[in-house]
Design an enzyme around this catalytic site. Structure first.
Site, PDB file in Angstrom:
ATOM      1  N   HIS A 228       0.969  -1.278  -0.031  1.00  0.00           N
ATOM      2  CA  HIS A 228       0.114   0.036  -0.145  1.00  0.00           C
ATOM      3  C   HIS A 228       0.617   1.256  -0.121  1.00  0.00           C
ATOM      4  CE1 HIS A 228      -3.420  -2.531   1.150  1.00  0.00           C
ATOM      5  NE2 HIS A 228      -2.851  -2.900   2.190  1.00  0.00           N
TER       6      HIS A 228
HETATM    7  O1  RIB Z   1      -4.796  -0.015   5.088  1.00  0.00           O
HETATM    8  C1  RIB Z   1      -3.425   0.045   4.897  1.00  0.00           C
HETATM    9  C2  RIB Z   1      -2.723   0.871   5.690  1.00  0.00           C
HETATM   10  O2  RIB Z   1      -2.814   0.557   6.980  1.00  0.00           O
HETATM   11  C3  RIB Z   1      -1.186   0.847   5.231  1.00  0.00           C
HETATM   12  O3  RIB Z   1      -0.676   1.847   5.591  1.00  0.00           O
HETATM   13  C4  RIB Z   1      -0.632  -0.021   6.300  1.00  0.00           C
HETATM   14  O4  RIB Z   1       0.825   0.168   6.618  1.00  0.00           O
HETATM   15  C5  RIB Z   1      -1.379   0.053   7.496  1.00  0.00           C
HETATM   16  O5  RIB Z   1      -1.109   1.303   8.184  1.00  0.00           O
END
Ligand code: RIB
Ligand code: CA
Length: 325
Positions: A228
């Site tokens: 992500h």
């Molecule tokens: O939903 C994904 C996010 O939540 C990313 O930033 C992961 O590192 C968690 O923080």
């Protein structure tokens, strides 16, 4: 190189964001926020990653330990107890800075032109900086954030983790007037931790490549993980790596089922084609005659990432890891 402050909660995917930013941008500092792990752990993890890539010149500033309201819920089931389970690492030699993250963000942005903010955790520090000094909204070039989703969430049906953890902070950020680039889970689902990609990291012959592969071995153990956070940094590095739609986004605070939702107005992009819900090349405007509803919605306020060039992303990650020789 663009000057960037990265606010994060390392976190395996945050670690990739740090590694991309440290080499491809002028990373002025890393600030940490309780999220994937408790503040002490995510701060230690940021120091570990920077030490691993030989960038102990980049300072780390601890921020808030939890959300504006309520208690922090960490993602132990995803990132492990330490927040960075998997690779065997030694404790960092460095300590974090004594200055608070919010002070660092406000002082740096008020005294340095053309700073870009990137947030890959809950937005508590960013909101606190805006409360401290609202003018940073106009001072920064932009805020790139990993959070939310144009259609759905991940942590909850309608809410993604970073926004769900502190919806009040997200509301403050989205109403601040900042230029916002949103990398939601609708985009990051196009960035899977694929086994062939991980083996390419491992075979680079660099310590950073092996470290990155070992991060993925743990993070991707369930078979359906996505990188992500580095998507947000990649967008700063290469504006063409993500195709966007400029949409209105607002944050739901009170919904029983939808608290923390990034409510995204895609209506004017909708097609009549059952095979293709939306058309990013639509020439319709947000305020064209309404779809039968008297409520036309509001003017777009957010660059929403919609399509990722995944091969280009993988090339950027591999080149970066290769150069950490
Ligand atoms: O939903 C994904 C996010 O939540 C990313 O930033 C992961 O590192 C968690 O923080
Ligand atoms: Ca994160």
């Amino acid at each position: 190189m663009k000057k960037v402050i990265l606010d994060c909660d390392p976190g395996h995917d945050d670690a990739f964001a740090i590694m991309l930013a440290a080499q491809n941008l002028d990373l002025l500092g890393v600030t940490t926020i309780g999220g994937n792990g408790y503040l002490e752990n995510v701060t230690r993890n940021a120091l570990v990653v920077l030490e691993k890539i030989g960038r102990t010149d980049i300072p780390v500033y601890p921020g808030h330990s939890g959300p504006t309201l309520g208690e922090l819920i960490i993602c132990e089931n995803v990132h492990g107890v330490s927040g960075l389970d998997g690779p065997v690492v030694s404790e960092p030699k460095r300590k974090p800075e004594t200055k608070h993250a919010v002070d660092f963000i406000v002082e740096t942005v008020m005294n340095t032109d053309h700073v870009t903010l990137c947030a890959t955790g809950p937005l508590t520090n960013i909101a606190a900086a805006l409360n401290r000094e609202p003018r940073i909204a106009q001072r920064v070039d932009a805020l790139y954030l990993m959070g939310g989703g144009a259609y759905a969430g991940n942590w909850r049906v309608a809410a993604e983790y970073n926004i769900y953890e502190d919806p009040e902070a997200a509301y403050k950020v989205f109403h601040s007037g900042m230029e916002i680039y949103m990398v939601g889970v609708n985009l990051t689902r196009q960035c899977p931790v694929r086994k062939d990609f991980v083996e390419q990291m491992r075979c680079l012959g660099t310590e950073a490549g092996v470290f990155a592969a070992e991060l993925c071995d743990f993070f991707g153990r369930g078979g359906d993980a996505h990188l992500h956070d580095p998507c947000a940094i990649a967008w700063i590095i290469d504006p063409d790596i993500i195709k966007e739609a400029y949409l209105h986004v607002d944050i739901e605070l009170t919904g029983t089922l939808t608290r923390g939702m990034t409510v995204t107005d895609l209506r004017f992009l909708q097609t009549n084609d059952p095979e293709k819900d939306i058309d990013l090349n639509s020439t319709k405007r947000w305020d064209d005659p309404p779809v039968g509803s008297p409520f036309r919605g509001e003017a777009p306020n957010t660059h929403v990432g919609m399509r990722l060039d995944y091969p280009k992303f993988c090339e950027l990650v591999l080149n970066t890891l290769r150069n950490y020789n």
